[in-house]
Design a protein around this motif. Sequence first.
Motif, mmCIF file in Angstrom:
data_model
loop_
_atom_site.group_PDB
_atom_site.id
_atom_site.type_symbol
_atom_site.label_atom_id
_atom_site.label_comp_id
_atom_site.label_asym_id
_atom_site.label_seq_id
_atom_site.Cartn_x
_atom_site.Cartn_y
_atom_site.Cartn_z
ATOM 1 N N ARG A 1 2.766 25.397 -1.825
ATOM 2 C CA ARG A 1 2.705 25.032 -0.393
ATOM 3 C C ARG A 1 2.007 23.676 -0.201
ATOM 4 N NH1 ARG A 1 0.303 29.463 3.518
ATOM 5 N NH2 ARG A 1 2.211 30.478 2.776
ATOM 6 N N ILE A 2 0.876 23.522 -0.957
ATOM 7 C CA ILE A 2 0.153 22.236 -0.830
ATOM 8 C C ILE A 2 1.013 21.089 -1.340
ATOM 9 C CG2 ILE A 2 -1.880 20.970 -1.622
ATOM 10 C CD1 ILE A 2 -3.364 23.627 -1.783
ATOM 11 N N THR A 3 1.739 21.370 -2.421
ATOM 12 C CA THR A 3 2.593 20.305 -2.981
ATOM 13 C C THR A 3 3.652 19.868 -1.981
ATOM 14 O OG1 THR A 3 2.256 21.182 -5.214
ATOM 15 C CG2 THR A 3 4.155 19.735 -4.886
ATOM 16 N N LEU A 4 4.319 20.866 -1.360
ATOM 17 C CA LEU A 4 5.362 20.524 -0.383
ATOM 18 C C LEU A 4 4.789 19.790 0.841
ATOM 19 C CD1 LEU A 4 7.493 23.820 -0.474
ATOM 20 C CD2 LEU A 4 8.065 21.574 -1.460
ATOM 21 N N SER A 5 3.597 20.229 1.269
ATOM 22 C CA SER A 5 3.000 19.551 2.428
ATOM 23 C C SER A 5 2.643 18.103 2.111
ATOM 24 C CB SER A 5 1.756 20.314 2.906
ATOM 25 O OG SER A 5 0.747 20.280 1.897
ATOM 26 N N ARG A 6 2.230 17.832 0.867
ATOM 27 C CA ARG A 6 1.917 16.457 0.504
ATOM 28 C C ARG A 6 3.173 15.594 0.513
ATOM 29 N NH1 ARG A 6 -1.466 15.717 -4.712
ATOM 30 N NH2 ARG A 6 -1.473 13.605 -3.820
ATOM 31 N N CYS A 7 4.294 16.192 0.164
ATOM 32 C CA CYS A 7 5.556 15.426 0.242
ATOM 33 C C CYS A 7 5.894 15.071 1.683
ATOM 34 C CB CYS A 7 6.700 16.242 -0.389
ATOM 35 S SG CYS A 7 6.537 16.473 -2.165
ATOM 36 N N LYS A 8 5.591 15.981 2.613
ATOM 37 C CA LYS A 8 5.906 15.722 4.022
ATOM 38 C C LYS A 8 4.948 14.729 4.663
ATOM 39 C CE LYS A 8 7.953 20.264 4.836
ATOM 40 N NZ LYS A 8 7.860 21.528 5.603
ATOM 41 N N MET A 9 3.797 14.508 4.061
ATOM 42 C CA MET A 9 2.817 13.601 4.673
ATOM 43 C C MET A 9 3.316 12.163 4.726
ATOM 44 S SD MET A 9 -0.721 14.986 3.029
ATOM 45 C CE MET A 9 -1.567 13.512 3.531
ATOM 46 N N PHE A 10 4.195 11.811 3.830
ATOM 47 C CA PHE A 10 4.642 10.422 3.790
ATOM 48 C C PHE A 10 5.593 10.128 4.960
ATOM 49 C CE2 PHE A 10 8.016 7.486 2.488
ATOM 50 C CZ PHE A 10 7.278 6.335 2.408
ATOM 51 N N GLN A 11 5.357 9.028 5.614
ATOM 52 C CA GLN A 11 6.245 8.525 6.681
ATOM 53 C C GLN A 11 6.685 7.114 6.306
ATOM 54 O OE1 GLN A 11 4.338 8.712 10.430
ATOM 55 N NE2 GLN A 11 4.335 10.949 10.526
ATOM 56 N N MET B 1 0.829 -1.194 0.000
ATOM 57 C CA MET B 1 0.000 0.000 0.000
ATOM 58 C C MET B 1 0.872 1.255 0.000
ATOM 59 S SD MET B 1 -2.852 -1.242 2.747
ATOM 60 C CE MET B 1 -3.614 0.366 2.712
ATOM 61 N N GLU B 2 1.890 1.240 0.826
ATOM 62 C CA GLU B 2 2.774 2.393 0.904
ATOM 63 C C GLU B 2 3.526 2.591 -0.422
ATOM 64 O OE1 GLU B 2 2.740 4.467 3.222
ATOM 65 O OE2 GLU B 2 1.632 3.377 4.784
ATOM 66 N N ILE B 3 3.946 1.493 -1.021
ATOM 67 C CA ILE B 3 4.666 1.579 -2.302
ATOM 68 C C ILE B 3 3.762 2.162 -3.390
ATOM 69 C CG2 ILE B 3 5.735 0.201 -4.129
ATOM 70 C CD1 ILE B 3 6.769 -1.666 -1.900
ATOM 71 N N SER B 4 2.496 1.701 -3.407
ATOM 72 C CA SER B 4 1.546 2.213 -4.389
ATOM 73 C C SER B 4 1.317 3.714 -4.202
ATOM 74 C CB SER B 4 0.223 1.457 -4.276
ATOM 75 O OG SER B 4 -0.736 1.984 -5.155
ATOM 76 N N HIS B 5 1.203 4.106 -2.927
ATOM 77 C CA HIS B 5 1.023 5.532 -2.636
ATOM 78 C C HIS B 5 2.226 6.336 -3.104
ATOM 79 C CE1 HIS B 5 -0.116 9.168 -0.518
ATOM 80 N NE2 HIS B 5 1.058 9.151 0.117
ATOM 81 N N LEU B 6 3.417 5.815 -2.889
ATOM 82 C CA LEU B 6 4.635 6.502 -3.306
ATOM 83 C C LEU B 6 4.708 6.598 -4.828
ATOM 84 C CD1 LEU B 6 7.276 5.044 -0.818
ATOM 85 C CD2 LEU B 6 6.457 7.397 -0.942
ATOM 86 N N ASN B 7 4.321 5.524 -5.511
ATOM 87 C CA ASN B 7 4.344 5.565 -6.980
ATOM 88 C C ASN B 7 3.437 6.676 -7.515
ATOM 89 O OD1 ASN B 7 6.147 3.470 -7.264
ATOM 90 N ND2 ASN B 7 4.561 1.885 -7.340
ATOM 91 N N SER B 8 2.236 6.788 -6.941
ATOM 92 C CA SER B 8 1.298 7.831 -7.380
ATOM 93 C C SER B 8 1.868 9.216 -7.110
ATOM 94 C CB SER B 8 -0.043 7.666 -6.661
ATOM 95 O OG SER B 8 -0.612 6.422 -6.962
ATOM 96 N N LEU B 9 2.432 9.396 -5.921
ATOM 97 C CA LEU B 9 2.966 10.694 -5.549
ATOM 98 C C LEU B 9 4.147 11.070 -6.429
ATOM 99 C CD1 LEU B 9 2.730 13.068 -3.613
ATOM 100 C CD2 LEU B 9 4.220 11.817 -2.013
ATOM 101 N N ILE B 10 5.004 10.095 -6.719
ATOM 102 C CA ILE B 10 6.170 10.361 -7.580
ATOM 103 C C ILE B 10 5.724 10.781 -8.986
ATOM 104 C CG2 ILE B 10 8.118 9.230 -8.742
ATOM 105 C CD1 ILE B 10 8.505 7.603 -6.138
#
Length: 482
Positions: free
Chosen positions: A247-257, A219-228
């Motif tokens: 700002r929204i774009t940068l915040s979405r990058c920070k959401m991933f843990q 699930m995390e990998i799939s989420h990362l693929n979409s975000l990338i």
Amino acid sequence: MATVEKLQEEASCSICLEYFQDPVSIHCGHNFCRACITQCWGELAINFSCPQCRQTAQQRNFRLNRELANMVELVKQLKLPPAKEPEAERVCEKHREPLKLFCVEEQQLICLVCRESWAHGAHAAVPIEEAAQKYKERVKARLQALREEREKLLEFKLTGERRSWEYLEKIKKERQRIGFEFQQLRQFLEEQERLLLARLEELDRITKWQKETVTRFPMEISHLNSLISELEGKCQQPASDFLQDIRITLSRCKMFQQPMGISPELEKRLSDFSQQTIALKETLRKFKDTLALGLETSAGRSLAWGVDTTGRKANVTLDPDTAHPQLVLSADGKGVRRGHEQRDLPDNPERFDSVLSVLGREGFASGRCYWEVEVGVGGIWSVGVARESVRRKGRMSNYPEQEIWAVGHWGSQYRAYTSCETILPLPTIPRRIRVALDYEGGRVAFFDVDNKFLIFIFPPASFTGERIFPFFLAGSPLRLCP
């Protein structure tokens, strides 16, 4: 005449065939001379058999029969009444002459005419009375030899009975010992099984947690693929479009843990559990190998099921600084007993102030060793080992919580002080107990030294990092063997 003869028979000992001398009655009611029955029984300690009826008794028991002794004295004064008619003199059938002589060669009675005849003229002949006296002595010698032979056979019989009884007792004790030791083995294996299953259950929980963590990775990998993909497309936009909603774009990058893997602490626990499981399996393998080799009770190897009792013999002495104020130690530091009153001693941190206990001077932090303790029959006592950090002040809740490994006697029962306080149905009463400590193996075992069998063995524990001291609770006197 028959009555007098019957009285004389009743007044005679059946062993020596003479009148009773100092007559005694034994357990079955038969009477014998004291000297005769004493010689007959000899050095016997048990199974005293009556020479007449063969009835046996476990204890030597006879009492003086004064009434029989008085009767014997009366019978001795009696005389057989004279015959109503004198016996007719025996005569030679051939010559009708009185038989006065005895032919030594033919061993028969002859008359004076026979003596001069061709048949007996060359033979030696002696008067009847003289011949009777000589042959009576020979018969008495034979009688004495027969009596001695009878005594030998009787002694052989009693010896055989005694040995049979001893063998039966040995077989009985051996049966009890084997049953007790297999009971100990079953208890120990059940404890090992419980510990092993508990560790496997913990490992199972860790494995399930790891599996749940791993299932989240796709699930995390799939989420990362979409975000990338989204960010790659964003980077291709013109500057004005790219900076719009940056700002929204940068915040979405920070959401991933990043998903958590197994922490170093959990990895260590997993490794520890694996090592403990391997150790338990090794212990069970030793049990299997020991049973395959057979149960041995020699001095160097006993039924310790993996505990080596051939380590060094420790020279243990008692530490007076740890002794409860009511305990009295011997001058050589080897004995301890409970005194009548509590002494006024310094209340130093090492001293027990509630439990009648004392530790050994020397602590152990490695190797294998053992020491032996003489214990009394009954009373209240415990022997074993304790950690250096054992509680010294106030009441002690129980031995397992304080990490004391001990066996002892209390309330008319022998006990191993485990979490459920195991009752020990020992086949014999121990007088000398060996305490065997295997520090690296984490084992403490107890043996009956005199009867050479295992009393109890505790499940493996971890002693690493702390010294282990000999432990004694002396409600009754205890003494360390030299």
